[in-house]
Write a protein that holds these residues in place. Structure first.
Motif, PDB file in Angstrom:
ATOM      1  N   ALA A  40     -12.007  34.758  62.441  1.00 21.21           N
ATOM      2  CA  ALA A  40     -11.001  33.941  63.106  1.00 21.21           C
ATOM      3  C   ALA A  40      -9.899  34.840  63.651  1.00 21.21           C
ATOM      4  O   ALA A  40      -9.768  35.999  63.267  1.00 21.21           O
ATOM      5  N   ALA A  41      -9.123  34.295  64.569  1.00 17.25           N
ATOM      6  CA  ALA A  41      -7.996  35.045  65.116  1.00 17.25           C
ATOM      7  C   ALA A  41      -7.005  35.353  63.998  1.00 17.25           C
ATOM      8  O   ALA A  41      -6.778  34.534  63.110  1.00 17.25           O
ATOM      9  N   HIS A  42      -6.440  36.542  64.034  1.00 18.37           N
ATOM     10  CA  HIS A  42      -5.465  36.917  63.021  1.00 18.37           C
ATOM     11  C   HIS A  42      -4.539  37.985  63.593  1.00 18.37           C
ATOM     12  O   HIS A  42      -4.791  38.534  64.656  1.00 18.37           O
ATOM     13  N   ARG A  43      -3.480  38.247  62.889  1.00 19.12           N
ATOM     14  CA  ARG A  43      -2.549  39.282  63.323  1.00 19.12           C
ATOM     15  C   ARG A  43      -2.413  40.316  62.222  1.00 19.12           C
ATOM     16  O   ARG A  43      -2.530  40.005  61.024  1.00 19.12           O
ATOM     17  N   THR A  44      -2.174  41.543  62.615  1.00 16.92           N
ATOM     18  CA  THR A  44      -1.998  42.634  61.659  1.00 16.92           C
ATOM     19  C   THR A  44      -0.674  43.330  61.962  1.00 16.92           C
ATOM     20  O   THR A  44      -0.268  43.421  63.123  1.00 16.92           O
ATOM     21  N   PRO A  45      -0.007  43.807  60.940  1.00 20.50           N
ATOM     22  CA  PRO A  45       1.276  44.475  61.177  1.00 20.50           C
ATOM     23  C   PRO A  45       1.090  45.857  61.792  1.00 20.50           C
ATOM     24  O   PRO A  45       0.076  46.510  61.579  1.00 20.50           O
ATOM     25  N   THR A  46       2.073  46.272  62.584  1.00 19.74           N
ATOM     26  CA  THR A  46       2.104  47.638  63.113  1.00 19.74           C
ATOM     27  C   THR A  46       3.267  48.372  62.451  1.00 19.74           C
ATOM     28  O   THR A  46       4.295  47.766  62.125  1.00 19.74           O
ATOM     29  N   TYR A  47       3.090  49.659  62.249  1.00 19.13           N
ATOM     30  CA  TYR A  47       4.077  50.464  61.540  1.00 19.13           C
ATOM     31  C   TYR A  47       4.460  51.696  62.340  1.00 19.13           C
ATOM     32  O   TYR A  47       3.708  52.129  63.211  1.00 19.13           O
ATOM     33  N   THR A  48       5.615  52.238  62.015  1.00 20.77           N
ATOM     34  CA  THR A  48       6.025  53.518  62.572  1.00 20.77           C
ATOM     35  C   THR A  48       6.465  54.414  61.416  1.00 20.77           C
ATOM     36  O   THR A  48       7.021  53.931  60.421  1.00 20.77           O
ATOM     37  N   ASP A  49       6.175  55.676  61.531  1.00 20.07           N
ATOM     38  CA  ASP A  49       6.545  56.648  60.505  1.00 20.07           C
ATOM     39  C   ASP A  49       7.625  57.575  61.046  1.00 20.07           C
ATOM     40  O   ASP A  49       7.628  57.919  62.224  1.00 20.07           O
ATOM     41  N   THR A  50       8.541  57.972  60.170  1.00 16.66           N
ATOM     42  CA  THR A  50       9.577  58.931  60.516  1.00 16.66           C
ATOM     43  C   THR A  50       9.359  60.176  59.669  1.00 16.66           C
ATOM     44  O   THR A  50       9.126  60.073  58.463  1.00 16.66           O
ATOM     45  N   TYR A  51       9.422  61.323  60.302  1.00 16.73           N
ATOM     46  CA  TYR A  51       9.190  62.592  59.617  1.00 16.73           C
ATOM     47  C   TYR A  51      10.398  63.492  59.723  1.00 16.73           C
ATOM     48  O   TYR A  51      11.219  63.341  60.618  1.00 16.73           O
ATOM     49  N   ARG A  52      10.496  64.450  58.793  1.00 20.33           N
ATOM     50  CA  ARG A  52      11.499  65.501  58.917  1.00 20.33           C
ATOM     51  C   ARG A  52      10.811  66.826  58.659  1.00 20.33           C
ATOM     52  O   ARG A  52       9.819  66.914  57.939  1.00 20.33           O
ATOM     53  N   ASN A  53      11.349  67.869  59.279  1.00 19.92           N
ATOM     54  CA  ASN A  53      10.792  69.204  59.094  1.00 19.92           C
ATOM     55  C   ASN A  53      11.311  69.812  57.809  1.00 19.92           C
ATOM     56  O   ASN A  53      12.473  69.642  57.447  1.00 19.92           O
ATOM     57  N   THR A  54      10.435  70.512  57.109  1.00 18.80           N
ATOM     58  CA  THR A  54      10.814  71.175  55.881  1.00 18.80           C
ATOM     59  C   THR A  54      10.057  72.488  55.784  1.00 18.80           C
ATOM     60  O   THR A  54       9.064  72.689  56.463  1.00 18.80           O
ATOM     61  N   ASN A  55      10.516  73.365  54.950  1.00 20.24           N
ATOM     62  CA  ASN A  55       9.863  74.651  54.725  1.00 20.24           C
ATOM     63  C   ASN A  55       9.670  75.398  56.042  1.00 20.24           C
ATOM     64  O   ASN A  55       8.591  75.891  56.336  1.00 20.24           O
ATOM     65  N   CYS A  56      10.741  75.486  56.835  1.00 18.45           N
ATOM     66  CA  CYS A  56      10.653  76.184  58.114  1.00 18.45           C
ATOM     67  C   CYS A  56      10.676  77.682  57.897  1.00 18.45           C
ATOM     68  O   CYS A  56      11.375  78.193  57.023  1.00 18.45           O
ATOM     69  N   ARG A  57       9.873  78.380  58.684  1.00 19.92           N
ATOM     70  CA  ARG A  57       9.802  79.835  58.575  1.00 19.92           C
ATOM     71  C   ARG A  57       9.493  80.405  59.954  1.00 19.92           C
ATOM     72  O   ARG A  57       8.922  79.741  60.806  1.00 19.92           O
ATOM     73  N   ARG A 111       7.911  52.059  58.178  1.00 17.27           N
ATOM     74  CA  ARG A 111       8.439  50.705  58.288  1.00 17.27           C
ATOM     75  C   ARG A 111       7.678  49.893  59.328  1.00 17.27           C
ATOM     76  O   ARG A 111       7.146  50.433  60.294  1.00 17.27           O
ATOM     77  N   GLN A 112       7.647  48.589  59.081  1.00 21.04           N
ATOM     78  CA  GLN A 112       6.946  47.678  59.984  1.00 21.04           C
ATOM     79  C   GLN A 112       7.763  47.475  61.250  1.00 21.04           C
ATOM     80  O   GLN A 112       8.969  47.240  61.200  1.00 21.04           O
ATOM     81  N   THR A 113       7.085  47.575  62.413  1.00 16.82           N
ATOM     82  CA  THR A 113       7.781  47.438  63.686  1.00 16.82           C
ATOM     83  C   THR A 113       7.379  46.200  64.465  1.00 16.82           C
ATOM     84  O   THR A 113       8.011  45.862  65.451  1.00 16.82           O
ATOM     85  N   GLY A 114       6.307  45.533  64.058  1.00 15.28           N
ATOM     86  CA  GLY A 114       5.880  44.348  64.803  1.00 15.28           C
ATOM     87  C   GLY A 114       4.505  43.888  64.353  1.00 15.28           C
ATOM     88  O   GLY A 114       4.045  44.231  63.262  1.00 15.28           O
ATOM     89  N   TRP A 115       3.873  43.114  65.244  1.00 13.46           N
ATOM     90  CA  TRP A 115       2.561  42.541  64.936  1.00 13.46           C
ATOM     91  C   TRP A 115       1.610  42.778  66.094  1.00 13.46           C
ATOM     92  O   TRP A 115       2.021  42.790  67.251  1.00 13.46           O
ATOM     93  N   ARG A 116       0.320  42.945  65.782  1.00 16.58           N
ATOM     94  CA  ARG A 116      -0.726  43.064  66.790  1.00 16.58           C
ATOM     95  C   ARG A 116      -1.656  41.867  66.638  1.00 16.58           C
ATOM     96  O   ARG A 116      -2.098  41.547  65.539  1.00 16.58           O
ATOM     97  N   TRP A 117      -1.961  41.189  67.760  1.00 15.15           N
ATOM     98  CA  TRP A 117      -2.810  40.005  67.733  1.00 15.15           C
ATOM     99  C   TRP A 117      -4.272  40.410  67.905  1.00 15.15           C
ATOM    100  O   TRP A 117      -4.620  41.158  68.813  1.00 15.15           O
TER     101      TRP A 117
END
Length: 153
Positions: A40-57, A111-117
């Protein structure tokens, strides 16, 4: 100029596939129902990830090794593996080394940013003679069909 075997083989396969698809059969509209699948038709959540740089060399090396250290390659079509292209010859042959900042990435938020149909999808596996194929149908037709019974769309 002679043509290599892989090239001839690829051309033969491409020609065969073209002939098979050009002379294909029409989709089945009747036959014995062997299987059913659908959702059946359904919706699924969409997410976005945020990153930070670490251990720079700072890394000093030649450009070929540098591309493997950073996990990046040039060329390729994306997906899967690709070989790095060799770097162009250095203009200054006395010092072919380069320096680059390399960092590891750490995910700090998800974090969740929206929905995909996702629309409904209903299919019947029909068999007629030696042919068997999945045919897309509507929900009402899918409900009426019974497995191992003759059916006409």
């Amino acid at each position: 100029m002679p043509v290599g075997r892989p090239m001839v083989l690829a051309a033969a396969v491409a020609t065969a596939l073209t002939l098979l698809t050009a002379c294909g059969h029409d989709p089945l509209t009747q036959g014995t129902v062997k299987d059913k699948r659908g959702h059946a038709a359904h919706r699924t959540p969409t997410y976005t990830d945020t990153y930070r740089n670490t251990n720079c060399r700072t890394v000093t090396t030649n450009s070929l090794t540098l591309s493997s250290l950073t996990g990046r390659t040039t060329g390729g079509t994306g997906g899967g593996f690709s070989k790095p292209k060799p770097a162009p010859p250095a203009k200054n042959q006395k010092n072919p080394r380069t320096t680059k900042q390399v960092c590891d990435r750490v995910r700090v938020s998800h974090r969740q940013t929206g929905w995909r149909w996702n629309p409904a999808h209903w299919e019947l596996k029909l068999k007629q003679g030696g042919r068997t194929e999945w045919v897309t149908v509507n929900k009402k037709t899918w409900d009426r069909a019974r497995i191992n019974r003759e059916f006409t769309i």
